[in-house]
Design a protein around this motif. Sequence first.
Motif, PDB file in Angstrom:
ATOM      1  N   SER A 170       0.818  -1.214   0.000  1.00 52.36           N
ATOM      2  CA  SER A 170       0.000   0.000   0.000  1.00 52.36           C
ATOM      3  C   SER A 170       0.851   1.263   0.000  1.00 52.36           C
ATOM      4  O   SER A 170       2.015   1.250   0.409  1.00 52.36           O
ATOM      5  CB  SER A 170      -0.891   0.020   1.234  1.00 52.36           C
ATOM      6  OG  SER A 170      -1.710  -1.113   1.273  1.00 52.36           O
ATOM      7  N   ARG A 211      -3.700   4.384   5.548  1.00 53.32           N
ATOM      8  CA  ARG A 211      -3.503   3.936   4.164  1.00 53.32           C
ATOM      9  C   ARG A 211      -3.613   5.146   3.252  1.00 53.32           C
ATOM     10  O   ARG A 211      -4.645   5.815   3.216  1.00 53.32           O
ATOM     11  CB  ARG A 211      -4.573   2.907   3.775  1.00 53.32           C
ATOM     12  CG  ARG A 211      -4.642   1.669   4.681  1.00 53.32           C
ATOM     13  CD  ARG A 211      -3.553   0.659   4.378  1.00 53.32           C
ATOM     14  NE  ARG A 211      -3.404  -0.310   5.460  1.00 53.32           N
ATOM     15  CZ  ARG A 211      -4.048  -1.486   5.530  1.00 53.32           C
ATOM     16  NH1 ARG A 211      -4.872  -1.834   4.568  1.00 53.32           N
ATOM     17  NH2 ARG A 211      -3.843  -2.293   6.541  1.00 53.32           N
ATOM     18  N   GLU A 213      -3.872   5.124   0.194  1.00 55.12           N
ATOM     19  CA  GLU A 213      -4.527   4.763  -1.059  1.00 55.12           C
ATOM     20  C   GLU A 213      -5.542   5.824  -1.427  1.00 55.12           C
ATOM     21  O   GLU A 213      -6.228   6.364  -0.570  1.00 55.12           O
ATOM     22  CB  GLU A 213      -5.280   3.429  -0.877  1.00 55.12           C
ATOM     23  CG  GLU A 213      -4.427   2.278  -0.412  1.00 55.12           C
ATOM     24  CD  GLU A 213      -3.572   1.719  -1.509  1.00 55.12           C
ATOM     25  OE1 GLU A 213      -3.755   2.128  -2.665  1.00 55.12           O
ATOM     26  OE2 GLU A 213      -2.702   0.884  -1.206  1.00 55.12           O
ATOM     27  N   SER A 215      -8.402   5.610  -2.293  1.00 55.43           N
ATOM     28  CA  SER A 215      -9.665   4.887  -2.336  1.00 55.43           C
ATOM     29  C   SER A 215     -10.806   5.849  -2.065  1.00 55.43           C
ATOM     30  O   SER A 215     -10.739   6.648  -1.143  1.00 55.43           O
ATOM     31  CB  SER A 215      -9.675   3.776  -1.285  1.00 55.43           C
ATOM     32  OG  SER A 215      -8.637   2.871  -1.525  1.00 55.43           O
TER      33      SER A 215
END
Length: 440
Positions: A170, A211, A213, A215
């Motif tokens: 990640s 994280r 990310e 997303s």
Amino acid sequence: MSLLPTTSIANLAGYVGQTVTLAGWVYHKTEKGKLIFIQLRDGSGVIQCVIFKKQVAETTFATAQALTQESSCRITGAVRADARAPGGFELDVETVELVGASLDYPITPKEHGIEFLMEHRQLWVRSARQHALLRVRAEVVAAAQEWLNDQGFVRFDTPLLTATAAEGTSNLFATTYFDLGTAYLAQTGQLYVEAGMMSFGKVYCFGPTFRAEKSKTRRHLTEFWMIEPEVAFATHEDNLQLQEQFVSAIVQRVLERRSAELKTLERDPTMLERCVPPFPRISYDDALALIAAKQGVIEGATPLTWGDDLGAPHEQLIAAQFERPVFVERYPAALKAFYMQPDPQRPAVALCADLLAPEGYGEIIGGSQRIHDLALLEQRLHDHGLQTAAYQWYLDLRRYGTVPHSGFGMGIERVVAWITGTHHIRETIPFPRMLYRIYP
RNA sequence: UCCCCGAUAGCUCAACGGUAGAGCGGCUGACUGUUAAUCAGUAGGUUCGUGGUUCGAAUCCACGUCGGGGAGCCA
């Protein structure tokens, strides 16, 4: 002198006929001329306070009239059982004391959009639904820790600032660390908790993880809380049994202690009541077959060839086949983290499992048996392109009395979302951190 | 990083090329059983920003900003 109330609203049943002083906030107020109703909340509950003009001093009535939504106040009165009251009790008000005024409270009892509510999260947490949701969250956290403690686990806290990526996958949040270069916010405590496992046998860490990310879905936060148990001598099979007992215990405790909150959230407990061991299991291989057989049922759940990772639509399709959480186990080793133990009978697959929640809430647990053999672990680090120098401390765990061991990580917010039937994970944490939101 | 959608009164939205509107909330008044009370009155606008098309733009176009949904990745 103390400003504390003489009792909390949740305990009023034991004070019928007595005069008490409550302290809290005005949740709602209705005026009918010479009669005022105040819904007072104190965090433990809500009670309707009734004020008749002729029965109180003029100043008291005027003070009550001036109260606005979310004004804080102390109200003294007699507790009376009343079938007309939502909670079964009412307070016949004698005196009202304003503590802190509240002018133009932004969140009215009417509808609001999510952007507006998120901008006012600091106030939104007072609303009934959010209050119930965060109460369940607190129960889940307490249940998880107390269950593990009762099973002989020791809480073993892991660092949030680390020098290297734990799994090398990640994206990480980076920051500078004095003269030592870059530090990263931890995405898992797992490697460190393995060190604790070798000391205590059964341990867990619990805290925020990060994280970076990008997303942007209802299942993702950039900062979320994870509880990660790790057990010495535990095999993959032991690991799955621990997980299903753990999850079931948490769900059952919420059902026992937070049924009122689930009712506020309009969560039908039927699905939750089914959450008892054993959970169904499906292998990665069988999952592929299932996906092929059910193609077209869920958009995006297209057939896969062996070695492809399951996407969100595939997980959704699998979870929809069961009324309890389901384990998907034995993924191709190449898809998974370097530390996962290959199946000795079939090294192409790892002894790992993801636990998928029912009703489309996605993966709530990821776990595996860990590689305990030094040479194999070194090989896997190399295969993943990771620098073994950074992992010497971790490899030490295999040099000095290594044992087979297993563990898993459970995302608190996803569990809370599932248990409460909340559509979006952002409501299951007081102040969510997301791709486009870091305020408030 | 990619795809889709949105931004108009404090809030939720309508107006879709021709004078900017409603409901709720606010404020004023009435009401002794309300649960998002009811009734009457009243105030409230840089239509996200910049540029463009047009006689005329909230409306059409471009770019930007902010936000929402999803993919990938993960818990």
